[in-house]
Scaffold this active site. Structure first.
Site, PDB file in Angstrom:
ATOM      1  N   GLY A 221      35.357  48.111  24.740  1.00  0.00           N
ATOM      2  CA  GLY A 221      35.759  47.683  25.494  1.00  0.00           C
ATOM      3  C   GLY A 221      36.797  45.738  25.332  1.00  0.00           C
ATOM      4  N   SER A 222      36.124  45.045  25.618  1.00  0.00           N
ATOM      5  CA  SER A 222      37.975  44.084  25.565  1.00  0.00           C
ATOM      6  C   SER A 222      37.539  43.823  23.904  1.00  0.00           C
ATOM      7  CB  SER A 222      37.338  42.794  26.524  1.00  0.00           C
ATOM      8  OG  SER A 222      36.114  42.399  26.320  1.00  0.00           O
ATOM      9  N   ASP A 245      41.372  47.723  37.863  1.00  0.00           N
ATOM     10  CA  ASP A 245      40.406  48.902  37.655  1.00  0.00           C
ATOM     11  C   ASP A 245      40.314  49.712  36.067  1.00  0.00           C
ATOM     12  OD1 ASP A 245      39.322  51.162  38.604  1.00  0.00           O
ATOM     13  OD2 ASP A 245      40.365  52.057  39.823  1.00  0.00           O
ATOM     14  N   ALA A 248      38.696  55.536  34.162  1.00  0.00           N
ATOM     15  CA  ALA A 248      39.560  56.386  33.294  1.00  0.00           C
ATOM     16  C   ALA A 248      39.957  55.779  32.539  1.00  0.00           C
ATOM     17  CB  ALA A 248      40.195  57.021  34.672  1.00  0.00           C
ATOM     18  N   ALA A 249      39.793  54.155  32.083  1.00  0.00           N
ATOM     19  CA  ALA A 249      40.062  53.651  30.806  1.00  0.00           C
ATOM     20  C   ALA A 249      39.998  54.663  29.844  1.00  0.00           C
ATOM     21  CB  ALA A 249      39.697  52.861  30.596  1.00  0.00           C
ATOM     22  N   GLY A 250      38.626  55.283  29.281  1.00  0.00           N
ATOM     23  CA  GLY A 250      38.665  56.161  27.864  1.00  0.00           C
ATOM     24  C   GLY A 250      39.052  56.986  28.385  1.00  0.00           C
ATOM     25  N   ASP A 251      38.788  58.159  29.047  1.00  0.00           N
ATOM     26  CA  ASP A 251      39.797  59.262  29.504  1.00  0.00           C
ATOM     27  C   ASP A 251      41.347  59.182  29.033  1.00  0.00           C
ATOM     28  OD1 ASP A 251      37.617  59.608  30.745  1.00  0.00           O
ATOM     29  OD2 ASP A 251      38.421  59.181  32.388  1.00  0.00           O
ATOM     30  N   ALA A 281      46.089  52.360  32.003  1.00  0.00           N
ATOM     31  CA  ALA A 281      45.246  52.692  33.061  1.00  0.00           C
ATOM     32  C   ALA A 281      44.784  51.708  33.591  1.00  0.00           C
ATOM     33  CB  ALA A 281      44.312  54.364  32.319  1.00  0.00           C
TER      34      ALA A 281
HETATM   35  O1  RIB Z   1      35.751  58.752  32.928  1.00  0.00           O
HETATM   36  C1  RIB Z   1      36.280  58.908  35.099  1.00  0.00           C
HETATM   37  C2  RIB Z   1      35.919  59.578  35.284  1.00  0.00           C
HETATM   38  O2  RIB Z   1      34.274  59.759  35.907  1.00  0.00           O
HETATM   39  C3  RIB Z   1      36.034  59.626  37.394  1.00  0.00           C
HETATM   40  O3  RIB Z   1      37.127  59.856  37.054  1.00  0.00           O
HETATM   41  C4  RIB Z   1      34.270  59.911  37.477  1.00  0.00           C
HETATM   42  O4  RIB Z   1      34.699  61.188  38.321  1.00  0.00           O
HETATM   43  C5  RIB Z   1      33.412  60.459  36.582  1.00  0.00           C
HETATM   44  O5  RIB Z   1      33.638  61.470  36.102  1.00  0.00           O
END
Ligand code: RIB
Length: 305
Positions: A221-222, A245, A248-251, A281
């Site tokens: 994280g931070s 926000d 989805a930062a991890g994605d 993100a």
């Molecule tokens: O990582 C974020 C995602 O987790 C969101 O888009 C939500 O759909 C969950 O799957």
């Protein structure tokens, strides 16, 4: 460079409020959005925005949400032609709350994501031939994810597992993963220790190595990101951005990492790419719409990398 993503696709209903509600509490929120998400499709869209050829494998329900999310992902230059429509379940749904500090809590209703199985694995395997990287998460059945990981490994495709949402993994899982990218709490679920600092992250990484994963990347994280490979270890500090926000930062991180690995960059450089992508993100609302573009990542790396 070709990236295959096997995973979830959801519709996200996200509420923004000053604080997150406590158990039993009703609070007044500020706004809400309904946008596509799902860890798999977020990663697929981010990888495409960062310049990769991306093919996504997943399942939606035979409903309006399914049509909407697929249309959005396809419009992002992600090949969704192999996504199956499940006639018996609804499209996955995520109910998300975000507070004024950009922190979030998420409840997912898996729906069609939880029906991924052997057929989907077989279709995905056929498309692994020229792939550089396979990206996985655990919002779909673990058995199917590990099955496709094993096949990817046999074809020398690099496997990146984002163990989210975390569940304890069988010993065999670690044999088929090249990169594992847990955050702190996922690390605790997987290896039994919550890393608070670089030294504790190093100890957690040593456990992952013993189990058989060569490249361990712990998202803190931070505090930043710790990476630990056979010949390099270190800590990448966070990029400074105005976060609103963190959904989805991890994605986005995993997509940045995957694209850089597919391009042949070192793990250290790839972690920087991931960290920059994740930071961007957090500056926008929502999951899929917030995914970073190549020019943004390059600029942030130039300015702060
Ligand atoms: O990582 C974020 C995602 O987790 C969101 O888009 C939500 O759909 C969950 O799957």
């Amino acid at each position: 460079m070709k990236i295959v993503v096997f995973g979830s696709i959801n519709m996200d209903l996200t509420a923004y409020s000053q604080t997150l509600p406590k158990t039993g509490e009703t609070i007044r929120g500020d706004s809400y959005i309904t946008v596509p998400g799902g860890k798999g499709s977020n990663q697929a869209v981010a990888a495409a925005r960062l310049g990769a050829d991306v093919q996504f494998f997943g399942r939606v329900g035979d409903d309006l949400f399914g049509q909407q999310v697929l249309k959005t992902v396809a419009a992002e230059n992600v090949d969704v032609t192999q996504v199956a429509v499940d006639p018996d379940t609804g499209t996955g749904l995520a109910v998300i709350s975000v507070d004024a500090d950009a922190e979030n809590v998420i409840t997912i209703i898996s729906g069609a994501n939880w029906t991924l199985g052997k057929e989907d694995v077989a279709r995905t395997e056929k498309c692994l031939e020229n792939a550089d990287v396979l990206m996985l998460q655990i919002e779909v059945p673990l058995e199917a994810s590990l099955d496709i990981a094993k096949r990817a490994k046999q074809k020398n495709v690099k496997v990146i597992l984002d163990p989210a949402p975390a569940v304890p993994l069988p010993a065999s899982a670690y044999q088929v993963i090249d990169f594992i990218t847990p955050n702190e709490t996922e690390t605790e679920i997987l290896v039994g220790m919550l890393p608070h600092n670089e030294e504790e992250a190093r100890q957690a990484a040593a456990i992952f190595h013993q189990r058989g994963v060569q490249n361990v990347i712990i998202k803190m994280g931070s505090k930043g990101v710790y990476y630990d490979t056979a010949d390099d270890q270190g800590f990448i500090p966070p990029f400074v951005v105005k976060a609103i926000d963190s959904v989805a930062a991890g994605d986005a991180f995993n997509a940045g990492l995957a694209v850089a690995i597919a391009a042949g960059k070192s793990v250290k450089e790839a972690v920087k790419w991931g960290a920059a992508a994740g930071a961007i993100a957090t500056t926008r609302k929502g999951a899929l719409p917030a995914m970073p573009f190549l020019a943004e990542v390059e600029t942030l790396l130039r300015e702060q990398g």
